[in-house]
Design a protein around this motif. Sequence first.
Motif, PDB file in Angstrom:
ATOM      1  N   ASP A  82       0.828  -1.212   0.000  1.00 46.99           N
ATOM      2  CA  ASP A  82       0.000   0.000   0.000  1.00 46.99           C
ATOM      3  C   ASP A  82       0.864   1.264   0.000  1.00 46.99           C
ATOM      4  O   ASP A  82       0.566   2.223  -0.718  1.00 46.99           O
ATOM      5  CB  ASP A  82      -0.935   0.009   1.218  1.00 46.99           C
ATOM      6  CG  ASP A  82      -2.032  -1.048   1.116  1.00 46.99           C
ATOM      7  OD1 ASP A  82      -2.378  -1.435  -0.017  1.00 46.99           O
ATOM      8  OD2 ASP A  82      -2.541  -1.478   2.169  1.00 46.99           O
ATOM      9  N   ALA A  83       1.926   1.242   0.784  1.00 43.42           N
ATOM     10  CA  ALA A  83       2.829   2.397   0.827  1.00 43.42           C
ATOM     11  C   ALA A  83       3.514   2.593  -0.517  1.00 43.42           C
ATOM     12  O   ALA A  83       3.721   3.727  -0.969  1.00 43.42           O
ATOM     13  CB  ALA A  83       3.870   2.206   1.927  1.00 43.42           C
ATOM     14  N   CYS A  84       3.843   1.487  -1.173  1.00 43.35           N
ATOM     15  CA  CYS A  84       4.512   1.578  -2.473  1.00 43.35           C
ATOM     16  C   CYS A  84       3.559   2.117  -3.535  1.00 43.35           C
ATOM     17  O   CYS A  84       3.954   2.935  -4.378  1.00 43.35           O
ATOM     18  CB  CYS A  84       5.060   0.217  -2.877  1.00 43.35           C
ATOM     19  SG  CYS A  84       6.236   0.274  -4.244  1.00 43.35           S
ATOM     20  N   LYS A  85       2.305   1.672  -3.511  1.00 36.66           N
ATOM     21  CA  LYS A  85       1.319   2.199  -4.454  1.00 36.66           C
ATOM     22  C   LYS A  85       1.124   3.698  -4.258  1.00 36.66           C
ATOM     23  O   LYS A  85       0.976   4.454  -5.225  1.00 36.66           O
ATOM     24  CB  LYS A  85      -0.006   1.468  -4.272  1.00 36.66           C
ATOM     25  CG  LYS A  85      -0.011   0.040  -4.783  1.00 36.66           C
ATOM     26  CD  LYS A  85      -1.368  -0.625  -4.542  1.00 36.66           C
ATOM     27  CE  LYS A  85      -1.364  -2.063  -5.037  1.00 36.66           C
ATOM     28  NZ  LYS A  85      -2.659  -2.747  -4.771  1.00 36.66           N
ATOM     29  N   LYS A  86       1.128   4.128  -3.013  1.00 38.49           N
ATOM     30  CA  LYS A  86       0.985   5.551  -2.709  1.00 38.49           C
ATOM     31  C   LYS A  86       2.195   6.320  -3.228  1.00 38.49           C
ATOM     32  O   LYS A  86       2.062   7.420  -3.767  1.00 38.49           O
ATOM     33  CB  LYS A  86       0.834   5.747  -1.200  1.00 38.49           C
ATOM     34  CG  LYS A  86       0.610   7.190  -0.790  1.00 38.49           C
ATOM     35  CD  LYS A  86       0.407   7.307   0.724  1.00 38.49           C
ATOM     36  CE  LYS A  86       0.209   8.770   1.130  1.00 38.49           C
ATOM     37  NZ  LYS A  86       0.029   8.887   2.605  1.00 38.49           N
ATOM     38  N   ALA A  87       3.374   5.744  -3.094  1.00 41.58           N
ATOM     39  CA  ALA A  87       4.595   6.401  -3.567  1.00 41.58           C
ATOM     40  C   ALA A  87       4.605   6.536  -5.080  1.00 41.58           C
ATOM     41  O   ALA A  87       5.203   7.478  -5.621  1.00 41.58           O
ATOM     42  CB  ALA A  87       5.817   5.608  -3.099  1.00 41.58           C
ATOM     43  N   GLN A  88       3.962   5.610  -5.779  1.00 39.36           N
ATOM     44  CA  GLN A  88       3.893   5.700  -7.238  1.00 39.36           C
ATOM     45  C   GLN A  88       3.130   6.941  -7.697  1.00 39.36           C
ATOM     46  O   GLN A  88       3.410   7.480  -8.768  1.00 39.36           O
ATOM     47  CB  GLN A  88       3.231   4.447  -7.811  1.00 39.36           C
ATOM     48  CG  GLN A  88       4.075   3.192  -7.718  1.00 39.36           C
ATOM     49  CD  GLN A  88       3.346   1.983  -8.264  1.00 39.36           C
ATOM     50  OE1 GLN A  88       2.122   1.972  -8.409  1.00 39.36           O
ATOM     51  NE2 GLN A  88       4.100   0.928  -8.572  1.00 39.36           N
ATOM     52  N   GLN A  89       2.171   7.378  -6.885  1.00 38.20           N
ATOM     53  CA  GLN A  89       1.350   8.520  -7.270  1.00 38.20           C
ATOM     54  C   GLN A  89       2.175   9.793  -7.426  1.00 38.20           C
ATOM     55  O   GLN A  89       1.886  10.645  -8.274  1.00 38.20           O
ATOM     56  CB  GLN A  89       0.249   8.753  -6.210  1.00 38.20           C
ATOM     57  CG  GLN A  89      -0.671   7.568  -5.985  1.00 38.20           C
ATOM     58  CD  GLN A  89      -1.438   7.187  -7.241  1.00 38.20           C
ATOM     59  OE1 GLN A  89      -1.961   8.050  -7.950  1.00 38.20           O
ATOM     60  NE2 GLN A  89      -1.508   5.889  -7.514  1.00 38.20           N
ATOM     61  N   THR A  90       3.216   9.934  -6.614  1.00 32.98           N
ATOM     62  CA  THR A  90       4.056  11.134  -6.655  1.00 32.98           C
ATOM     63  C   THR A  90       5.475  10.823  -7.118  1.00 32.98           C
ATOM     64  O   THR A  90       6.342  11.695  -7.088  1.00 32.98           O
ATOM     65  CB  THR A  90       4.118  11.793  -5.264  1.00 32.98           C
ATOM     66  OG1 THR A  90       4.592  10.819  -4.310  1.00 32.98           O
ATOM     67  CG2 THR A  90       2.746  12.280  -4.840  1.00 32.98           C
ATOM     68  N   GLY A  91       5.713   9.578  -7.518  1.00 31.35           N
ATOM     69  CA  GLY A  91       7.055   9.169  -7.903  1.00 31.35           C
ATOM     70  C   GLY A  91       7.395   9.485  -9.353  1.00 31.35           C
ATOM     71  O   GLY A  91       6.615  10.109 -10.080  1.00 31.35           O
ATOM     72  N   ALA A  92       8.574   9.055  -9.762  1.00 29.32           N
ATOM     73  CA  ALA A  92       9.056   9.267 -11.134  1.00 29.32           C
ATOM     74  C   ALA A  92       9.431   7.918 -11.728  1.00 29.32           C
ATOM     75  O   ALA A  92       9.926   7.026 -11.031  1.00 29.32           O
ATOM     76  CB  ALA A  92      10.252  10.211 -11.136  1.00 29.32           C
ATOM     77  N   PHE A  93       9.206   7.783 -13.044  1.00 26.99           N
ATOM     78  CA  PHE A  93       9.423   6.516 -13.731  1.00 26.99           C
ATOM     79  C   PHE A  93      10.483   6.662 -14.820  1.00 26.99           C
ATOM     80  O   PHE A  93      10.474   7.635 -15.582  1.00 26.99           O
ATOM     81  CB  PHE A  93       8.123   6.012 -14.354  1.00 26.99           C
ATOM     82  CG  PHE A  93       7.088   5.577 -13.357  1.00 26.99           C
ATOM     83  CD1 PHE A  93       6.852   4.229 -13.125  1.00 26.99           C
ATOM     84  CD2 PHE A  93       6.351   6.515 -12.644  1.00 26.99           C
ATOM     85  CE1 PHE A  93       5.894   3.818 -12.205  1.00 26.99           C
ATOM     86  CE2 PHE A  93       5.392   6.118 -11.723  1.00 26.99           C
ATOM     87  CZ  PHE A  93       5.161   4.761 -11.504  1.00 26.99           C
ATOM     88  N   TYR A  94      11.377   5.672 -14.887  1.00 32.87           N
ATOM     89  CA  TYR A  94      12.320   5.538 -15.996  1.00 32.87           C
ATOM     90  C   TYR A  94      11.769   4.455 -16.912  1.00 32.87           C
ATOM     91  O   TYR A  94      11.375   3.377 -16.438  1.00 32.87           O
ATOM     92  CB  TYR A  94      13.711   5.142 -15.495  1.00 32.87           C
ATOM     93  CG  TYR A  94      14.397   6.208 -14.672  1.00 32.87           C
ATOM     94  CD1 TYR A  94      15.290   7.104 -15.260  1.00 32.87           C
ATOM     95  CD2 TYR A  94      14.159   6.324 -13.307  1.00 32.87           C
ATOM     96  CE1 TYR A  94      15.925   8.079 -14.518  1.00 32.87           C
ATOM     97  CE2 TYR A  94      14.794   7.294 -12.545  1.00 32.87           C
ATOM     98  CZ  TYR A  94      15.673   8.169 -13.155  1.00 32.87           C
ATOM     99  OH  TYR A  94      16.296   9.138 -12.409  1.00 32.87           O
ATOM    100  N   LEU A  95      11.769   4.710 -18.206  1.00 35.05           N
ATOM    101  CA  LEU A  95      11.150   3.778 -19.148  1.00 35.05           C
ATOM    102  C   LEU A  95      12.177   2.949 -19.914  1.00 35.05           C
ATOM    103  O   LEU A  95      13.258   3.437 -20.251  1.00 35.05           O
ATOM    104  CB  LEU A  95      10.269   4.541 -20.134  1.00 35.05           C
ATOM    105  CG  LEU A  95       9.102   5.319 -19.513  1.00 35.05           C
ATOM    106  CD1 LEU A  95       8.279   5.976 -20.596  1.00 35.05           C
ATOM    107  CD2 LEU A  95       8.235   4.418 -18.642  1.00 35.05           C
ATOM    108  N   PHE A  96      11.796   1.704 -20.175  1.00 38.52           N
ATOM    109  CA  PHE A  96      12.616   0.771 -20.961  1.00 38.52           C
ATOM    110  C   PHE A  96      11.735   0.139 -22.032  1.00 38.52           C
ATOM    111  O   PHE A  96      10.504   0.149 -21.941  1.00 38.52           O
ATOM    112  CB  PHE A  96      13.166  -0.351 -20.065  1.00 38.52           C
ATOM    113  CG  PHE A  96      14.284   0.059 -19.156  1.00 38.52           C
ATOM    114  CD1 PHE A  96      15.571  -0.408 -19.370  1.00 38.52           C
ATOM    115  CD2 PHE A  96      14.054   0.891 -18.069  1.00 38.52           C
ATOM    116  CE1 PHE A  96      16.607  -0.047 -18.528  1.00 38.52           C
ATOM    117  CE2 PHE A  96      15.085   1.254 -17.219  1.00 38.52           C
ATOM    118  CZ  PHE A  96      16.360   0.781 -17.442  1.00 38.52           C
TER     119      PHE A  96
END
Length: 352
Positions: free
Chosen positions: A38-52
């Motif tokens: 749950d904490a990780c899903k919440k972090a995804q909301q404000t996080g940044a993604f590197y794409l491959f």
Amino acid sequence: MSLYCGTACRRKIFWCYRLLSTYVTKTRYLCELKEDDDACKKAQQTGAFYLFHNLAPLLQKSEHQYLAPQHSLLELERLLSKFGQDSQILEDSVLIGCSEEQEAWFALDLGLNSSSSINASLQKAEIETALQGSFIKLTKALFELNVKDASLLSTAQALLRWHDAHQFCSRSGQPTKKNVSGSKRVCPSNNIIYYPQVAPVVITLVSDGTRCLLVRQSSFPKGMYSALAGFCDIGESLEETVRREIAEEVGLEVDRLHYSASQHWPFPNSTLMIACHATVKPGQTELQVNLRELEAAAWFSRDEVATVLRRNNPSNQQQSGAVPFWLPPKLAIAHQLIKEWVEKPTCSPLPA
């Protein structure tokens, strides 16, 4: 007096907290995200993604180096929507780190089809056009990235590759399921937990006191020489691996051994490079090269190696005939190992 002491103690605690808090806070935050879905899903909301795409990172060229752009969750959802894809593919992302401000960083491969995703892989050219970048193999781009991006993308590729290769349980044959952060996979049928693993590899610079031994494998770029390297066998200690590899590949017996440093290396899979210095006795330096393992091996003086290290771009100069050989780039631990030998002729030995 007691008031003064209390104030002084509080100031001391405050400064100690400032010195320790950044690293400790980041480490504990990442630990929480790895264990708490749950904490990780919440972090995804404000996080940044590197794409491959098929394990090649999305990069943008800037002058003489590559940059790795970050994308927000909202940007990714818009991209997926544009190409008619469901956002369920975001479940395949893996946690790779965070900033000092606790912005979580994730990696997502848009070209791999996983067992948890119903999406077909997105087309490479379409994404490159939409995001104004190019998916470039990490083997080609690694040495043209800054240190931070090189480390993050190496971690990301290793995790993405591991998840792609471990989608089924080796015991039951049933599909495994990753947790949100990607720190593990679980077989629902028997609750066996699988964790990403690295393979230990020793990389050793051999010296006789005045010269160092550099070798070539046929897979190396033309003209490049490096230190000896080999995988640890099951049941071996680090010291035993170093001694065995040197005996197998060049027919020398180690007299003394020193540990130097270590480095994660994403090629060919995820490995932990353990760098060492080894010395042999001056009277026992005749090489017996194992040609099944190596293409060539030779002794080089400190002056010869120092000259090559001073070249700004030894690979180009080697190709033009300006130098007889060149060394691994600065980012590689082999380069640091060789540089250390040139600059510090004597190293303090560790127990071997």
